[in-house]
Design an enzyme around this catalytic site. Structure first.
Site, short mmCIF file in Angstrom:
data_model
loop_
_atom_site.label_atom_id
_atom_site.label_comp_id
_atom_site.label_asym_id
_atom_site.label_seq_id
_atom_site.Cartn_x
_atom_site.Cartn_y
_atom_site.Cartn_z
N ASP A 8 -0.67 -6.57 5.15
CA ASP A 8 -1.40 -7.84 5.13
C ASP A 8 -2.66 -7.64 4.29
O ASP A 8 -3.53 -6.83 4.64
CB ASP A 8 -1.76 -8.26 6.55
CG ASP A 8 -2.27 -9.69 6.63
OD1 ASP A 8 -2.12 -10.42 5.64
OD2 ASP A 8 -2.82 -10.05 7.68
N ASP A 103 0.54 -12.84 0.29
CA ASP A 103 -0.30 -11.69 0.64
C ASP A 103 0.19 -10.92 1.86
O ASP A 103 -0.56 -10.15 2.45
CB ASP A 103 -1.73 -12.16 0.89
CG ASP A 103 -1.84 -13.10 2.08
OD1 ASP A 103 -0.85 -13.76 2.42
OD2 ASP A 103 -2.93 -13.16 2.69
N GLU A 104 1.46 -11.07 2.20
CA GLU A 104 1.93 -10.50 3.46
C GLU A 104 3.42 -10.21 3.36
O GLU A 104 4.18 -11.00 2.81
CB GLU A 104 1.65 -11.50 4.58
CG GLU A 104 2.01 -11.07 5.96
CD GLU A 104 1.73 -12.18 6.98
OE1 GLU A 104 1.89 -11.91 8.18
OE2 GLU A 104 1.40 -13.32 6.58
#
Length: 359
Positions: A8, A103-104
């Site tokens: 993350d 983003d993860e």
């Protein structure tokens, strides 16, 4: 037991802005729309979070909490480019990568031979490589199952990682607040608290039949998660389940006629998005979403095997009945997609043509 890593990125959009514009570093910043246009915060720096600023908060409210907050307009093309760089790094270690957003992502490194097969060392190496390539920091969670890896990635933020080994699962989940389980939001947390359930240990002691009666299918999920069970595999090719668009209005609106002025543009944007990302998929429902000026929201849906403009208008009218005098600050429309693909593109094209002909 698998070896799952959840990566993350730390305050991703804001971190990119601070990287590219050093004068923003160390200041409370947020990526989002202008406060005078009903903007919403996408993400914010840790300095801003100290004032209570959070993602999905209105820019107006954020500025009330932090008057010195610097609002930065988003640059989605840059965020997507950097996300591509990060995913390239993931694939150097495993092909089993399940992106959740820009983003993860989850990674299954069970069969990876990198760093002698140590998931802990692989997570460290990935984070180091991300920083070397992008200048951004990432946090990681390492666990034998997905939901614990996701929880773990949040326990040592920013720029850290947390490891849950197989023999630690039982003790870890026993004291875990139910609100930490993905899918348990404020409403569900309150319903659970109302019957005396706040931790996974509480659920372990609670009659299973009563939990399933109260929460249906999600009751089964709660029972499994509270016992440290999550049999979901990493899905490198996640199947899109819906397509939608929404707009936050510059001013509250109150009447059906005003809503009708907004709806055509939304449907047209939805049509374009469906053609780009779900052209060969079968529709199974239509949904209208309204958010009121007290920030509560409602959704109305109807099963459908084709996209009908008239259905969106009918659902909008039904949803507006729930306003009860409140103003409307956001309108959204979406479609649900069946698991199977269309028998052929002609069937999907027919659905899209019906939508396009409405304009």
């Amino acid at each position: 037991m698998r070896k799952i890593i959840h990566i993350d990125m730390d305050c991703y959009f804001a971190a990119i802005e601070m990287r590219d514009f050093p004068e923003l570093r160390g200041k409370p910043i947020a990526v989002g729309g202008r406060s005078d246009r009903r903007g919403v915060i996408s993400t914010c720096s840790y300095e801003a979070r100290q004032f209570g600023v959070r993602s999905a908060m209105s820019s107006y409210h954020a500025l009330q909490l932090c008057p010195q907050l610097i609002l930065v307009p988003g640059r989605m093309d840059v965020y997507k480019f950097v996300s591509g760089q990060i995913r390239e790094i993931f694939h150097r270690y495993t092909d089993l990568v399940e992106p959740l957003s820009l983003d993860e992502a989850y990674l299954d490194v069970t069969d990876s031979t990198e760093h002698k097969g140590s998931a802990t060392l692989i997570a460290n190496a990935i984070r180091d490589e991300i920083f070397a390539v992008t200048g951004l920091t990432a946090s990681a969670g390492v666990a034998p199952i997905k939901f614990l890896a996701k929880i773990a990635s949040d326990l040592n933020k920013p720029n850290g990682q947390y490891v849950i080994t197989p023999n630690q699962i039982s003790d870890f989940v026993k004291d875990l607040p139910l609100s930490k389980i993905p899918g348990v939001g404020k409403v569900t947390s309150q319903k659970l608290a109302d019957i005396g359930l706040t931790t996974c240990f509480d659920v372990q002691q609670y009659p299973k039949a009563k939990l399933i009666e109260a929460f249906g299918k999600f009751g089964h999920v709660l029972i499994e998660r509270s016992q440290g069970i999550d049999n979901r595999q990493i899905s490198p090719h996640r199947v899109r389940k819906s397509v939608g668009v929404e707009t936050t209005l510059a001013k509250d609106i109150f009447t059906l006629e005003q809503c009708h002025q907004v709806l055509p543009q939304l449907i047209q944007e939805l049509s374009a998005r469906v053609q780009r990302s779900a052209k060969d998929r079968i529709v199974n429902k239509q949904v209208v979403k309204l958010k009121f000026n007290d920030f509560k929201q409602t959704t109305i849906e109807q099963r459908s095997d084709e996209i009908s403009v008239n259905v969106f208008y009918q659902l909008l009218e039904q949803a507006l009945l729930r306003a009860e005098g409140r103003g409307i600050r956001l309108i959204g429309v979406s479609i649900g997609l069946a698991d199977m693909t269309a028998a052929n593109n002609n069937e999907a094209d027919a659905n899209l043509t019906q939508l396009d002909l409405a304009f």
